[in-house]
Design an enzyme around this catalytic site. Structure first.
Site, PDB file in Angstrom:
ATOM      1  N   PHE A   1       0.840  -1.191   0.000  1.00  0.00           N
ATOM      2  CA  PHE A   1       0.000   0.000   0.000  1.00  0.00           C
ATOM      3  C   PHE A   1       0.874   1.239   0.000  1.00  0.00           C
ATOM      4  O   PHE A   1       1.683   1.444   0.912  1.00  0.00           O
ATOM      5  CB  PHE A   1      -0.927   0.001   1.221  1.00  0.00           C
TER       6      PHE A   1
ATOM      7  N   ILE B   1      -0.116   4.758  -0.112  1.00  0.00           N
ATOM      8  CA  ILE B   1      -1.203   5.730  -0.035  1.00  0.00           C
ATOM      9  C   ILE B   1      -0.707   7.032   0.577  1.00  0.00           C
ATOM     10  O   ILE B   1       0.097   7.038   1.501  1.00  0.00           O
ATOM     11  CB  ILE B   1      -2.382   5.139   0.771  1.00  0.00           C
TER      12      ILE B   1
ATOM     13  N   GLU C   1      -3.147  -5.395  13.186  1.00  0.00           N
ATOM     14  CA  GLU C   1      -2.187  -6.333  13.776  1.00  0.00           C
ATOM     15  C   GLU C   1      -2.816  -7.094  14.943  1.00  0.00           C
ATOM     16  O   GLU C   1      -2.521  -8.283  15.144  1.00  0.00           O
ATOM     17  CB  GLU C   1      -0.944  -5.587  14.234  1.00  0.00           C
TER      18      GLU C   1
ATOM     19  N   THR D   1       1.627  -7.031  23.243  1.00  0.00           N
ATOM     20  CA  THR D   1       0.563  -6.021  23.190  1.00  0.00           C
ATOM     21  C   THR D   1      -0.677  -6.563  22.470  1.00  0.00           C
ATOM     22  O   THR D   1      -1.196  -5.959  21.534  1.00  0.00           O
ATOM     23  CB  THR D   1       1.058  -4.739  22.506  1.00  0.00           C
TER      24      THR D   1
ATOM     25  N   HIS E   1       7.412 -10.569  15.644  1.00  0.00           N
ATOM     26  CA  HIS E   1       7.593  -9.128  15.815  1.00  0.00           C
ATOM     27  C   HIS E   1       8.967  -8.869  16.431  1.00  0.00           C
ATOM     28  O   HIS E   1       9.283  -9.393  17.505  1.00  0.00           O
ATOM     29  CB  HIS E   1       6.504  -8.574  16.727  1.00  0.00           C
TER      30      HIS E   1
END
Length: 279
Positions: free
Chosen positions: A47, A49, A229, A171, A159
């Site tokens: 993406f 954008i 996520e 998280t 991660h």
């Protein structure tokens, strides 16, 4: 032909070593031949954008050097700025397909709607055109080999910020009201939302499920703590990845340095000001 056998485990004594793809755990010559015989085509979605289109040229140039070299690749560029898509020399059997999409006022909304857009295009186009679909962030660059060793029906990447961390530090979305909720006594790994992939059919199932979960959350006025996520991690808790990539496959050298345990930096973040680029 005789090939040296890869090691079954990462040579480093680390709690995340095991059935995870590290340097030395695969033989790329054997794998390349296997996927060439299948005439495999890989789609790479990205993406670009608003201001993020500025990262696209570096992304494509480094992908041509390091991503699936020798295999057929279609880069699917989602953008609202068609005129800003750069022309980059491509290898044989590789092409760029530009797909026009709308932008959103908040970067969080762009992130959340990626699932919906990829899901829609998977039904319309990807199922007929490619065998595997890789979803990546544009504000990154390829620095070393990323090849067919990553291909599997459903695969994700650890991660880097939680590499070796205890489950309590992850998280995850902890609010039970959210569709992305993960209880505190569940979850083995925390996966990054910037680099995941699989067969087109499996990616379609993942994207559709995560999109529907965000729709339910939105109807209840909830936005998951880590946006798409969070929903990705919830889905992968219920649908275990068939392959997991080590932090070699996504790393932030500026933030985390280069520890000895990570032998290669294959796909890395590009230094930037998030405040400026997301404005």
């Amino acid at each position: 032909m005789v090939y040296p056998q890869p090691k079954e485990r990462c040579p480093c004594p680390h709690p995340l070593a095991g059935p995870i793809i590290w340097e030395g755990t695969f033989n790329i010559d054997i794998l390349n031949e296997r996927f060439r015989l299948r005439n495999t085509t890989i789609g790479l979605t990205v993406f670009a954008i608003k201001k993020y289109v500025a990262f696209l040229e570096l992304f494509l140039k480094t992908a041509e050097k390091h991503f699936m070299v020798g295999h057929r690749v279609t880069y699917y560029v989602f953008t609202d700025r068609l005129g800003d898509v750069p022309r980059v020399p491509l290898g044989e059997g590789r092409q760029v397909v530009v797909l026009e999409v709308r932008n959103y006022s908040r970067w969080q909304d762009v992130s959340m709607h990626r699932m919906e857009m990829i899901s829609n295009f998977s039904r319309q186009r990807f199922l007929r055109k490619v065998d595997y679909l890789v979803c990546a962030d544009v504000d990154m660059s390829f620095r070393d080999h990323v090849g067919v060793e990553i291909l599997s029906p459903l695969f994700s990447t650890l991660h880097p910020g939680f590499y070796g961390a205890a489950r309590e530090a992850f998280t995850y979305e902890r609010r039970p009201q959210s569709q992305a909720h993960v209880p505190r006594d569940e979850g083995n790994f925390y996966y990054v939302g910037d680099f995941f992939r699989g067969s087109v059919a499996e990616v379609l199932r993942l994207m559709s499920a995560c999109h529907q979960a965000t729709v339910v959350d939105r109807a209840h006025g909830i936005e998951a703590v880590r946006h798409d996520e969070s929903h990705l991690n919830r889905y992968l808790l219920d649908h275990k990845p068939t392959k997991v990539l080590s932090p070699e496959y996504l790393w932030d050298e500026q933030l985390l340095g280069w520890p000895a345990v990570v032998k290669k930096l294959r796909y890395v973040t590009v230094p930037k000001s998030h405040r400026v680029i997301r404005d």
